[in-house]
Motif scaffolding. Structure first.
Motif, PDB file in Angstrom:
ATOM      1  N   THR A   1       0.713  -0.732  -0.001  1.00 35.72           N
ATOM      2  CA  THR A   1       0.049   0.205   0.093  1.00 35.72           C
ATOM      3  C   THR A   1       0.789   1.445  -0.018  1.00 35.72           C
ATOM      4  OG1 THR A   1      -1.412  -1.309   1.663  1.00 35.72           O
ATOM      5  CG2 THR A   1      -1.947   1.575   1.880  1.00 35.72           C
TER       6      THR A   1
ATOM      7  N   ALA B   1      -6.625  13.419  -1.324  1.00 31.32           N
ATOM      8  CA  ALA B   1      -8.153  12.147  -2.336  1.00 31.32           C
ATOM      9  C   ALA B   1      -6.957  11.446  -3.474  1.00 31.32           C
ATOM     10  CB  ALA B   1      -9.050  13.473  -3.026  1.00 31.32           C
TER      11      ALA B   1
ATOM     12  N   ALA C   1      -4.820   9.126  -2.876  1.00 24.49           N
ATOM     13  CA  ALA C   1      -5.535   7.732  -2.658  1.00 24.49           C
ATOM     14  C   ALA C   1      -6.447   7.046  -4.032  1.00 24.49           C
ATOM     15  CB  ALA C   1      -6.881   7.982  -2.039  1.00 24.49           C
ATOM     16  N   ALA C   2      -6.946   7.996  -4.639  1.00 23.10           N
ATOM     17  CA  ALA C   2      -7.614   7.540  -6.589  1.00 23.10           C
ATOM     18  C   ALA C   2      -6.284   6.426  -6.990  1.00 23.10           C
ATOM     19  CB  ALA C   2      -8.220   8.821  -6.712  1.00 23.10           C
TER      20      ALA C   2
ATOM     21  N   VAL D   1      -7.045   2.914  -3.406  1.00 27.33           N
ATOM     22  CA  VAL D   1      -7.395   2.580  -2.255  1.00 27.33           C
ATOM     23  C   VAL D   1      -7.946   4.169  -1.557  1.00 27.33           C
ATOM     24  CG1 VAL D   1      -4.851   2.218  -1.423  1.00 27.33           C
ATOM     25  CG2 VAL D   1      -5.450   4.073  -0.844  1.00 27.33           C
ATOM     26  N   HIS D   2      -9.294   3.439  -0.194  1.00 25.34           N
ATOM     27  CA  HIS D   2      -9.907   4.197  -0.054  1.00 25.34           C
ATOM     28  C   HIS D   2      -8.929   6.079   0.898  1.00 25.34           C
ATOM     29  CE1 HIS D   2     -13.673   2.214  -0.934  1.00 25.34           C
ATOM     30  NE2 HIS D   2     -12.887   1.548   0.261  1.00 25.34           N
ATOM     31  N   ARG D   3      -9.338   6.973   0.604  1.00 28.88           N
ATOM     32  CA  ARG D   3      -8.757   8.032   1.340  1.00 28.88           C
ATOM     33  C   ARG D   3      -8.846   8.164   3.004  1.00 28.88           C
ATOM     34  NH1 ARG D   3      -9.666  13.254   3.970  1.00 28.88           N
ATOM     35  NH2 ARG D   3      -8.915  15.134   2.661  1.00 28.88           N
ATOM     36  N   SER D   4      -9.305   7.492   3.414  1.00 28.43           N
ATOM     37  CA  SER D   4      -9.016   6.947   4.750  1.00 28.43           C
ATOM     38  C   SER D   4      -7.770   6.104   5.191  1.00 28.43           C
ATOM     39  CB  SER D   4     -10.342   6.636   5.774  1.00 28.43           C
ATOM     40  OG  SER D   4     -10.728   4.843   4.676  1.00 28.43           O
ATOM     41  N   SER D   5      -7.522   5.266   3.796  1.00 34.75           N
ATOM     42  CA  SER D   5      -6.326   4.373   4.151  1.00 34.75           C
ATOM     43  C   SER D   5      -5.016   5.332   3.809  1.00 34.75           C
ATOM     44  CB  SER D   5      -6.215   3.422   2.243  1.00 34.75           C
ATOM     45  OG  SER D   5      -7.700   2.470   2.485  1.00 34.75           O
TER      46      SER D   5
END
Length: 234
Positions: free
Chosen positions: A46, A69, A72-73, A77-81
């Motif tokens: 990751t 954002a 992450a995109a 992965v998700h932004r929270s990740s």
């Protein structure tokens, strides 16, 4: 930076032999880079994806325009990740720069080990510089930003730390091999002077138009660094 337990041995040939063997073992670890050795493979993947996403985006637009954002995109992965791995974009950038320098050193080390070298020689150090400059050229806008007056302090410090390590290897090898006359200049002071000059030269090269090839730039910078390692006596 020295690895655990190597601080006392770093200045000796036997210490460097052991260090090279240690790094050779690391090259065969799944999902390994120096930076992620010992880390859970999923976390390593990751983080590497986030680093690569940032580098890819930085080739398309300015660093300031890239959001968490966006990163992450691009990494899938998700932004929270993102925030599970990095506190902010600057820390991610510093890790991405770390990985770039580490990969350059690892690739040159692999070449040296394949040829039977047990200590860094001129060609191995030059190859490290070439690989690093290839990365810098491929990500020129990002590296210009990092090395510029408004760059990331953390990323710049991390890169300086890594380059200090490469320069230290060269200085210690030159001193021990007798390639340069003995002198009483503290190694830390010499490392600071030489690596500072190297970083300044890289920054200048990145602004050249047209930009010379990384191999040519590496040869020029190595010539300058080699010259600077020879003490000038009155």
């Amino acid at each position: 930076m020295p690895f655990d337990g190597e601080a006392d041995a770093r200045g000796t040939t036997s210490g460097r032999v052991e260090r090279n063997r240690h790094l050779s073992e690391k090259r065969h670890v799944s999902d390994s880079t120096w930076q992620t050795h010992g880390m859970d493979p999923r976390i390593a993947r990751t983080r590497q994806s986030l680093q690569q996403a940032l580098l890819a985006l930085a080739r398309e637009e300015s660093l300031d325009a890239i959001s968490v954002a966006d990163i992450a995109a691009r990494a899938g992965v998700h932004r929270s990740s993102f925030y599970q791995h990095y506190a902010d974009k600057e820390t991610l950038l510093a890790d991405a720069i770390d990985a770039t320098v580490d990969e350059a050193a690892e690739r040159s080390l692999a070449t040296g080990l394949a040829s039977g070298a047990v200590a860094p020689d001129e060609q191995q150090i030059l190859r490290t510089l070439e690989v690093f400059l290839e990365h810098a050229s491929a990500n020129a806008s990002l590296f210009r930003r990092v090395l510029g007056p408004h760059g990331s302090a953390l990323a710049t410090a991390r890169m300086r730390d890594r380059i200090d390590g490469i320069v230290r290897e060269g200085i210690e090898h030159a001193r021990e091999s007798g390639a340069v006359p003995a002198n009483d200049v503290p190694v830390d002071l010499e490392v600071a002077a030489v690596s500072g000059a190297a970083i300044a030269a890289v920054g200048q090269w990145l602004h050249m138009r047209p930009r010379p090839a990384p191999t040519q730039a590496a040869a020029w910078i190595w010539t300058l660094l080699s010259t600077s390692l020879i003490p000038v006596h009155p």
